[in-house]
Design a protein around this motif. Structure first.
Motif, mmCIF file in Angstrom:
data_model
loop_
_atom_site.group_PDB
_atom_site.id
_atom_site.type_symbol
_atom_site.label_atom_id
_atom_site.label_comp_id
_atom_site.label_asym_id
_atom_site.label_seq_id
_atom_site.Cartn_x
_atom_site.Cartn_y
_atom_site.Cartn_z
ATOM 1 N N GLY A 8 30.161 54.776 53.650
ATOM 2 C CA GLY A 8 30.957 53.581 53.421
ATOM 3 C C GLY A 8 30.109 52.514 52.746
ATOM 4 N N ASN A 9 28.865 52.875 52.380
ATOM 5 C CA ASN A 9 27.935 51.920 51.766
ATOM 6 C C ASN A 9 28.009 52.079 50.236
ATOM 7 O OD1 ASN A 9 25.501 50.945 50.552
ATOM 8 N ND2 ASN A 9 24.558 50.851 52.576
ATOM 9 N N TYR A 147 17.394 46.658 51.369
ATOM 10 C CA TYR A 147 16.061 46.054 51.415
ATOM 11 C C TYR A 147 15.311 46.176 50.078
ATOM 12 C CZ TYR A 147 16.877 46.113 56.463
ATOM 13 O OH TYR A 147 17.398 45.906 57.718
ATOM 14 N N ASP A 148 15.972 46.677 49.032
ATOM 15 C CA ASP A 148 15.288 46.922 47.755
ATOM 16 C C ASP A 148 14.486 45.730 47.212
ATOM 17 O OD1 ASP A 148 15.972 49.562 47.650
ATOM 18 O OD2 ASP A 148 17.603 49.326 46.195
ATOM 19 N N HIS A 173 13.160 57.778 48.561
ATOM 20 C CA HIS A 173 13.401 58.649 49.706
ATOM 21 C C HIS A 173 14.652 59.507 49.469
ATOM 22 C CE1 HIS A 173 15.436 54.873 49.840
ATOM 23 N NE2 HIS A 173 16.091 55.096 50.969
ATOM 24 N N ARG A 174 15.688 58.912 48.891
ATOM 25 C CA ARG A 174 16.938 59.633 48.609
ATOM 26 C C ARG A 174 16.697 60.664 47.500
ATOM 27 N NH1 ARG A 174 19.426 55.419 48.695
ATOM 28 N NH2 ARG A 174 19.905 55.649 50.898
HETATM 29 P P1 ITT Z 1 26.956 54.857 55.922
HETATM 30 O O1 ITT Z 1 26.522 55.179 57.326
HETATM 31 O O2 ITT Z 1 28.416 54.673 55.795
HETATM 32 O O3 ITT Z 1 26.393 55.818 54.914
HETATM 33 P P2 ITT Z 1 25.201 52.574 56.293
HETATM 34 O O4 ITT Z 1 24.799 51.444 55.418
HETATM 35 O O5 ITT Z 1 25.658 52.249 57.685
HETATM 36 O O6 ITT Z 1 26.338 53.416 55.519
HETATM 37 P P3 ITT Z 1 22.835 53.836 57.362
HETATM 38 O O7 ITT Z 1 23.297 53.734 58.773
HETATM 39 O O8 ITT Z 1 22.183 55.111 56.923
HETATM 40 O O9 ITT Z 1 24.046 53.623 56.345
HETATM 41 O O10 ITT Z 1 21.886 52.602 57.090
HETATM 42 C C1 ITT Z 1 21.010 52.623 56.041
HETATM 43 C C2 ITT Z 1 20.482 51.227 55.813
HETATM 44 O O11 ITT Z 1 19.117 51.322 55.416
HETATM 45 C C3 ITT Z 1 21.227 50.565 54.647
HETATM 46 O O12 ITT Z 1 22.306 49.791 55.093
HETATM 47 C C4 ITT Z 1 20.126 49.732 54.007
HETATM 48 O O13 ITT Z 1 20.031 48.505 54.649
HETATM 49 C C5 ITT Z 1 18.872 50.550 54.283
HETATM 50 N N1 ITT Z 1 18.589 51.440 53.133
HETATM 51 C C6 ITT Z 1 18.737 52.789 53.063
HETATM 52 N N2 ITT Z 1 18.425 53.251 51.843
HETATM 53 C C7 ITT Z 1 18.076 52.173 51.111
HETATM 54 C C8 ITT Z 1 17.668 51.982 49.767
HETATM 55 O O14 ITT Z 1 17.593 52.992 48.910
HETATM 56 N N3 ITT Z 1 17.399 50.740 49.385
HETATM 57 C C9 ITT Z 1 17.497 49.699 50.223
HETATM 58 N N4 ITT Z 1 17.893 49.775 51.483
HETATM 59 C C10 ITT Z 1 18.174 51.012 51.942
#
Ligand code: ITT
Length: 191
Positions: A8-9, A147-148, A173-174
């Motif tokens: 949902g992000n 946090y980028d 990381h992704r």
């Molecule tokens: P979904 O569960 O729906 O996928 P979410 O935002 O709740 O969305 P997470 O629980 O995995 O997802 O939280 C990941 C958080 O970590 C995200 O909201 C960012 O704040 C941070 N994050 C993860 N990958 C990132 C990236 O590539 N750049 C910056 N922040 C990142």
């Protein structure tokens, strides 16, 4: 074959779509009303929960990403709570900078666990990627999400929010998680 992207992000979705483009899978968005509670204690547990539940609910293959920031001086926080550290991205960054006020050790890493579930909810595969960096004292750059703007790559001498989307995809990381996942996709099903 349909693959539902279980996030949902919007920032994450855009990156996942770019990584999964042109592989032959028919990407679908997760129905917005379908929300999965992240009750796991680890990135892996949460990724599997999200993939399984979205697959079961849709009857399609599903891919989920659970990710976050681990800061050494904070004992690994915010970790699995990265999305819930504060109300929105700006507030999360503000809290992080406050927690690290006066701290000289700025070492951190991003973690990404990705899981794919079969249409029956069974986990078919799971991979993990890490990316090391440092937390700046003030945000730099406007790209990316989360946090980028405060996550600085010493190798590339810029933050994730300053670099091109292509560069971020290749080192993040992704990106590292997808590097492991993509060769395994054809062993799961023919797209
Ligand atoms: P979904 O569960 O729906 O996928 P979410 O935002 O709740 O969305 P997470 O629980 O995995 O997802 O939280 C990941 C958080 O970590 C995200 O909201 C960012 O704040 C941070 N994050 C993860 N990958 C990132 C990236 O590539 N750049 C910056 N922040 C990142």
């Amino acid at each position: 074959t349909v693959l539902v992207v279980a996030t949902g992000n919007p920032g994450k979705l855009k990156e996942m779509q770019a990584h999964l483009a042109d592989l032959g899978w028919e990407l679908r968005l997760k129905p917005p009303e379908l929300e999965v509670e992240e009750t796991g204690a680890t990135f892996a547990e949460n990724a599997c929960l999200k993939a399984s539940q979205v697959a079961l609910a849709t009857g399609e293959w599903a891919i989920a990403d659970d990710s976050g920031l681990e800061v050494e001086a904070l004992g690994g926080a915010p970790g699995v709570f990265s999305a819930r550290y504060a109300e929105n991205d700006a507030a999360c960054i503000a809290r992080l900078l406050k927690e690290l006020d006066g701290e000289l050790n700025r070492a951190a890493r991003f973690v990404c666990t990705m899981a794919i579930a079969r249409p029956n909810g069974a986990i078919a595969l799971q991979v993990q990627g890490f990316c090391p960096g440092e937390i700046l004292r003030a945000p730099e750059g406007i790209g990316g999400f989360g946090y980028d703007p405060v996550f600085y790559s010493p190798d590339h001498q810029q933050t994730f929010a300053e670099m091109s989307a292509e560069l971020k995809r290749s080192i993040s990381h992704r990106g590292i998680a997808f590097e492991q996942l993509i060769p395994l996709l054809p062993t799961l099903a023919t797209p």
